[in-house]
Design a protein around this motif. Sequence first.
Motif, PDB file in Angstrom:
ATOM      1  N   ARG A 277       1.296  -1.226  -0.087  1.00 44.36           N
ATOM      2  CA  ARG A 277       0.611  -0.014   0.062  1.00 44.36           C
ATOM      3  C   ARG A 277       0.810   0.819  -0.568  1.00 44.36           C
ATOM      4  O   ARG A 277       0.324   2.958  -0.375  1.00 44.36           O
ATOM      5  CB  ARG A 277      -1.300   0.451   1.280  1.00 44.36           C
ATOM      6  CG  ARG A 277      -1.572  -1.083   1.508  1.00 44.36           C
ATOM      7  CD  ARG A 277      -3.243  -1.151   2.397  1.00 44.36           C
ATOM      8  NE  ARG A 277      -3.697   0.307   2.375  1.00 44.36           N
ATOM      9  CZ  ARG A 277      -4.722   0.313   1.408  1.00 44.36           C
ATOM     10  NH1 ARG A 277      -5.136  -0.454   0.976  1.00 44.36           N
ATOM     11  NH2 ARG A 277      -5.616   1.666   1.891  1.00 44.36           N
ATOM     12  N   LEU A 278       1.925   0.872   0.670  1.00 47.17           N
ATOM     13  CA  LEU A 278       2.906   2.456   0.411  1.00 47.17           C
ATOM     14  C   LEU A 278       4.310   1.860   0.250  1.00 47.17           C
ATOM     15  O   LEU A 278       5.127   1.106   0.145  1.00 47.17           O
ATOM     16  CB  LEU A 278       3.004   2.594   2.258  1.00 47.17           C
ATOM     17  CG  LEU A 278       2.180   3.010   2.866  1.00 47.17           C
ATOM     18  CD1 LEU A 278       2.218   3.553   4.558  1.00 47.17           C
ATOM     19  CD2 LEU A 278       1.159   4.682   1.769  1.00 47.17           C
ATOM     20  N   SER A 319      -4.195  10.379  -1.895  1.00 48.16           N
ATOM     21  CA  SER A 319      -3.903   9.399  -1.130  1.00 48.16           C
ATOM     22  C   SER A 319      -4.300   8.067  -2.011  1.00 48.16           C
ATOM     23  O   SER A 319      -3.659   7.914  -3.753  1.00 48.16           O
ATOM     24  CB  SER A 319      -5.632   8.975  -0.690  1.00 48.16           C
ATOM     25  OG  SER A 319      -6.545   8.989  -1.196  1.00 48.16           O
ATOM     26  N   LEU A 320      -4.147   6.500  -1.701  1.00 43.95           N
ATOM     27  CA  LEU A 320      -3.349   5.381  -2.978  1.00 43.95           C
ATOM     28  C   LEU A 320      -4.714   5.785  -3.764  1.00 43.95           C
ATOM     29  O   LEU A 320      -4.729   4.715  -4.695  1.00 43.95           O
ATOM     30  CB  LEU A 320      -3.149   3.938  -1.762  1.00 43.95           C
ATOM     31  CG  LEU A 320      -3.039   4.335  -0.746  1.00 43.95           C
ATOM     32  CD1 LEU A 320      -3.103   2.992   0.267  1.00 43.95           C
ATOM     33  CD2 LEU A 320      -0.852   4.120  -1.360  1.00 43.95           C
TER      34      LEU A 320
END
Length: 369
Positions: A277-278, A319-320
């Motif tokens: 995710r990051l 944001s993602l």
Amino acid sequence: MTKHHLVYLACTAALVGSALGATPSSSVPTVHVVNPGESIQAAVDAAKPGDTVLLTPGIYRESVRVTTSGLTLRGVGRSTVLKPATTSAAATTAPSGETRAARRAADSCARAGNGICVEGADGSPVEGTTVASLTLSGFAKNGLWATGTDRLTVRKVTAEKNGQWGIAQERSTRGVFAQNTARDNGDAGLFLGNSVTSEGGATDTRGAVIERNRLEGNRTGVTVRRLRNLTVARNDITENCAAVFIVGDETPPRAGALTVRENRVVGNNKYCAKTARLPFLQGSGIVLTGAEDTLVTGNLITDNAGTSPLSGGVVLFKSLVGATNERNRISDNTLERNAPADLVNTETDAADNAFQDNVCVSSTPAGLC
């Protein structure tokens, strides 16, 4: 008076009773004293709202599930330590005083990998419960896990070397997290979110507070995920990969209406590898992703340096799922020696984010200082 049930306020009750009528004994708060080798869970299960379960100094190898409102579970400081039960201990004799029901409750918390679980339900929260003055160390998942609570207080708890979060809460309102130490946990030292099992818009915490905590050596010091109406204030946040993450996305209501103020954010330069995710993290101070109407003010933010896309003193980042930050105000902060810059705004097309009256040297793009 027994070893496990010490009744206090007896003199006060007697005086009040003489003037106003006798106070029923069931209304007098009780202190349940637990010593190492005895069952914390049995004492918690025996306690009534208003009671205190007091843990004397020593090491306790168990997990504890709390479902009673108005209960106080506290130790006498860092020398009261909860660690995971050993396999051999769990398979043999239960701690003194523990019933089968108590063991099942503790096992549900232990199976999840948590040290202390405070668990209510939607529409039936655990209210006004306190956990204080103890250490939670080495649990596979979280030192303290809370869900379905209202006005939970976690104070002077040390959460260290837990696999995921040091202290974490979801689906809850009006929590107070103060004067805790969270260090060397696998993810956030302190995590507050809307829900960890489902997607959805931000929820209103109705004024939750994260204040005067020390957060060091974690992946992130504080993560606030999809919440509104919360304050992060006067925390000392150092030696993490990232200090503060305010996380939102496009789902209404948006995360925001938050205040991040008067924190000391210094030297968060630990390296953490990328996840699904990051990107990798290093040198991130205060990061906003997909947030709105958030005030970041009065913080000291220095010496956070890295080459991650999220590195910098204060960073605004989509944001993602591509949600932008909107109408946030970054003001009156002191920023020094952050890299690639003190202020980083990757969203020049976003709406109405304001950078005002900050003491800083460098920014990306130029002109924000």
